[in-house]
Design an enzyme around this catalytic site. Structure first.
Site, PDB file in Angstrom:
ATOM      1  N   VAL A   1       0.813  -1.289  -0.084  1.00 26.15           N
ATOM      2  CA  VAL A   1       0.022   0.002   0.235  1.00 26.15           C
ATOM      3  C   VAL A   1       0.772   1.217  -0.006  1.00 26.15           C
ATOM      4  CG1 VAL A   1      -2.012  -1.160   1.185  1.00 26.15           C
ATOM      5  CG2 VAL A   1      -0.316  -0.056   2.607  1.00 26.15           C
TER       6      VAL A   1
ATOM      7  N   SER B   1      -6.271   5.057  15.405  1.00 27.95           N
ATOM      8  CA  SER B   1      -5.914   4.121  16.562  1.00 27.95           C
ATOM      9  C   SER B   1      -6.377   5.058  17.743  1.00 27.95           C
ATOM     10  CB  SER B   1      -4.400   3.819  16.551  1.00 27.95           C
ATOM     11  OG  SER B   1      -4.046   3.696  17.847  1.00 27.95           O
TER      12      SER B   1
ATOM     13  N   TYR C   1       3.977   6.125  15.144  1.00 24.17           N
ATOM     14  CA  TYR C   1       2.579   5.460  14.565  1.00 24.17           C
ATOM     15  C   TYR C   1       1.588   6.620  15.105  1.00 24.17           C
ATOM     16  CZ  TYR C   1      -0.949   2.193  15.495  1.00 24.17           C
ATOM     17  OH  TYR C   1      -2.003   1.256  15.414  1.00 24.17           O
TER      18      TYR C   1
ATOM     19  N   ALA D   1       1.695   9.728  15.154  1.00 20.31           N
ATOM     20  CA  ALA D   1       1.649  11.024  14.240  1.00 20.31           C
ATOM     21  C   ALA D   1       1.085  10.571  13.024  1.00 20.31           C
ATOM     22  CB  ALA D   1       3.096  11.476  14.137  1.00 20.31           C
TER      23      ALA D   1
ATOM     24  N   LYS E   1      -1.236   8.199  12.575  1.00 18.84           N
ATOM     25  CA  LYS E   1      -2.608   8.082  12.550  1.00 18.84           C
ATOM     26  C   LYS E   1      -3.169   9.230  12.824  1.00 18.84           C
ATOM     27  CE  LYS E   1      -2.638   3.469  12.589  1.00 18.84           C
ATOM     28  NZ  LYS E   1      -3.199   2.772  11.341  1.00 18.84           N
TER      29      LYS E   1
ATOM     30  N   ILE F   1      -6.325  -4.050  20.575  1.00 19.58           N
ATOM     31  CA  ILE F   1      -7.402  -5.203  20.020  1.00 19.58           C
ATOM     32  C   ILE F   1      -6.136  -6.433  19.934  1.00 19.58           C
ATOM     33  CG2 ILE F   1      -8.939  -5.891  18.108  1.00 19.58           C
ATOM     34  CD1 ILE F   1      -9.919  -3.409  19.415  1.00 19.58           C
TER      35      ILE F   1
HETATM   36  N1  LIG Z   1      -4.459  -4.252  17.159  1.00 19.21           N
HETATM   37  C1  LIG Z   1      -4.695  -3.111  17.488  1.00 19.21           C
HETATM   38  O1  LIG Z   1      -4.778  -3.047  18.895  1.00 19.21           O
HETATM   39  C2  LIG Z   1      -4.901  -1.961  16.778  1.00 19.21           C
HETATM   40  C3  LIG Z   1      -5.249  -0.611  17.447  1.00 19.21           C
HETATM   41  C4  LIG Z   1      -5.429   0.386  16.565  1.00 19.21           C
HETATM   42  C5  LIG Z   1      -5.404   0.443  15.431  1.00 19.21           C
HETATM   43  N2  LIG Z   1      -4.830  -0.569  14.848  1.00 19.21           N
HETATM   44  C6  LIG Z   1      -4.526  -0.637  13.455  1.00 19.21           C
HETATM   45  O2  LIG Z   1      -5.503  -1.805  12.823  1.00 19.21           O
HETATM   46  C7  LIG Z   1      -4.918  -1.803  11.651  1.00 19.21           C
HETATM   47  C8  LIG Z   1      -4.942  -3.351  11.503  1.00 19.21           C
HETATM   48  O3  LIG Z   1      -3.990  -3.749  12.400  1.00 19.21           O
HETATM   49  P1  LIG Z   1      -3.876  -5.286  13.089  1.00 19.21           P
HETATM   50  O4  LIG Z   1      -3.848  -5.178  14.445  1.00 19.21           O
HETATM   51  O5  LIG Z   1      -5.188  -6.149  12.341  1.00 19.21           O
HETATM   52  O6  LIG Z   1      -2.426  -5.757  12.769  1.00 19.21           O
HETATM   53  P2  LIG Z   1      -2.246  -7.306  11.721  1.00 19.21           P
HETATM   54  O7  LIG Z   1      -0.650  -6.964  11.652  1.00 19.21           O
HETATM   55  O8  LIG Z   1      -2.841  -8.228  11.944  1.00 19.21           O
HETATM   56  O9  LIG Z   1      -2.592  -6.790  10.193  1.00 19.21           O
HETATM   57  C9  LIG Z   1      -1.908  -5.757   9.373  1.00 19.21           C
HETATM   58  C10 LIG Z   1      -2.115  -6.239   7.865  1.00 19.21           C
HETATM   59  O10 LIG Z   1      -1.645  -5.111   7.262  1.00 19.21           O
HETATM   60  C11 LIG Z   1      -0.647  -5.573   6.174  1.00 19.21           C
HETATM   61  N3  LIG Z   1       0.424  -4.687   5.938  1.00 19.21           N
HETATM   62  C12 LIG Z   1       1.229  -3.832   6.696  1.00 19.21           C
HETATM   63  N4  LIG Z   1       1.969  -3.393   5.567  1.00 19.21           N
HETATM   64  C13 LIG Z   1       1.687  -3.527   4.447  1.00 19.21           C
HETATM   65  C14 LIG Z   1       1.811  -2.888   3.239  1.00 19.21           C
HETATM   66  N5  LIG Z   1       2.983  -1.826   3.208  1.00 19.21           N
HETATM   67  N6  LIG Z   1       1.042  -3.068   2.239  1.00 19.21           N
HETATM   68  C15 LIG Z   1       0.183  -3.877   2.046  1.00 19.21           C
HETATM   69  N7  LIG Z   1      -0.166  -4.642   3.510  1.00 19.21           N
HETATM   70  C16 LIG Z   1       0.291  -4.167   4.495  1.00 19.21           C
HETATM   71  C17 LIG Z   1      -0.118  -6.957   6.990  1.00 19.21           C
HETATM   72  O11 LIG Z   1       0.503  -7.585   5.980  1.00 19.21           O
HETATM   73  C18 LIG Z   1      -1.067  -7.233   7.770  1.00 19.21           C
HETATM   74  O12 LIG Z   1      -2.148  -8.195   7.000  1.00 19.21           O
HETATM   75  C19 LIG Z   1      -3.774  -1.268  11.433  1.00 19.21           C
HETATM   76  O13 LIG Z   1      -3.700   0.014  10.501  1.00 19.21           O
HETATM   77  C20 LIG Z   1      -3.373  -0.747  12.893  1.00 19.21           C
HETATM   78  O14 LIG Z   1      -2.566   0.087  12.942  1.00 19.21           O
HETATM   79  C21 LIG Z   1      -4.700  -1.835  15.343  1.00 19.21           C
END
Ligand SMILES: NC(=O)c1ccc[n+]([C@@H]2O[C@H](COP(=O)([O-])OP(=O)(O)OC[C@H]3O[C@@H](n4cnc5c(N)ncnc54)[C@H](O)[C@@H]3O)[C@@H](O)[C@H]2O)c1
Length: 258
Positions: free
Chosen positions: A68, A147, A160, A162, A164, A193
């Protein structure tokens, strides 16, 4: 209005980060609601697993191996999705990476990497979606993934948080700019999460964080990917037809405590 507002039959959704965690749960839920789902991620194996999951439940899924952070790859994948399914109604820009380092130890390469994926990656997806929706006259919905880090100054979360915070700005600005086309843009800002992103740490740090969350969250439990996917479904569907430029916070009632 009725619960049929959550029905996505006949719609096409593009979900980034669909190979894991929140993105996988979102892709599966949107498919269950009736949408044709195009999952994009850099993890091809994980994408196949998501597509299999969707198909096992009777849904329709296509996959796109995409970094991405590469504008051209995002442009091509969205174009392929539209050529395949004939329309784009929903963009869920979920892909992201975690990075933690104290401000005084943060290097240029950390900033650049996190900014490229967590901000530019969302920007490219939003731009492609909005352009496609405007050109086709589709009154679509764009959902970004921010986030709870935007509400705190959590130690280590400069890069992270900044990026977000910039996603929140993008969400509000784009909502203002495309609202007259009937396109809605909203952000989801989850708290902690339980996903592969948060469970990669060592086990004692993991147990400490989870017990902290259970004690601090009014709802008394940690969040699961499905909790966030339901927030995305709400914003993606007609159930939120009068909602744009907003931030929805599935966090058990507490902002990230650290
Ligand atoms: N888990 C949490 O506590 C939490 C909290 C707040 C926000 N988030 C946000 O939610 C989103 C999903 O996180 P998650 O917890 O499911 O993490 P995760 O690591 O399980 O999933 C993230 C996915 O993004 C993909 N990804 C990463 N970089 C990429 C790139 N350059 N191109 C294409 N794909 C890419 C990874 O391969 C993975 O499949 C993220 O944006 C994260 O910042 C997560």
């Amino acid at each position: 209005m009725s619960v049929k507002a959550y029905d996505l039959t006949g719609r096409t959704a593009f979900v980034t980060g669909a190979a894991s965690g929140i993105g996988r749960a979102t892709a599966a839920l949107l498919a269950e609601a009736g949408a044709t789902v195009h999952g994009a991620d850099r993890d091809t194996q994980g994408l196949h697993e998501t597509a299999t999951l969707i198909k096992q439940h009777g849904g329709t899924a296509h996959i796109h191996t995409v970094d991405v952070a590469d504008r051209g790859q995002v442009t091509d994948a969205v174009a392929t999705a539209v050529a395949t399914s004939g329309r784009l109604d929903i963009m869920a820009a979920v892909a992201g990476i975690m990075h933690s380092s104290p401000v005084l130890e943060t290097r240029d390469e950390d900033l650049d990497r996190v900014w490229s994926v967590n901000f530019k990656g969302v920007l490219y997806a939003c731009q492609e979606a909005a352009r496609t929706m405007i050109a086709s006259g589709t009154r679509g919905s764009i959902v970004t993934m921010a986030s709870g880090a935007v509400d705190t100054g959590g130690p280590g979360l400069l890069c992270y948080g900044a990026a977000k915070a910039a996603v929140v700005q993008l969400t509000k600005t784009l909502a203002n700019e495309v609202g007259r086309h009937g396109i809605r843009v909203n952000a989801v800002a989850p708290g902690w999460i339980r996903t592969p992103m948060t469970t990669r740490h060592d086990e004692s740090a993991q147990a400490h964080t989870e017990s902290l969350m259970v004690r601090m969250a009014p709802l008394g439990r940690v969040g699961e990917s499905e909790d966030v996917a339901h927030a995305v479904l709400h914003l993606a569907s007609d159930a939120s037809a009068f909602t744009t430029g907003q931030i929805l916070r599935p966090n058990g009632g507490v902002a990230m405590p650290w």
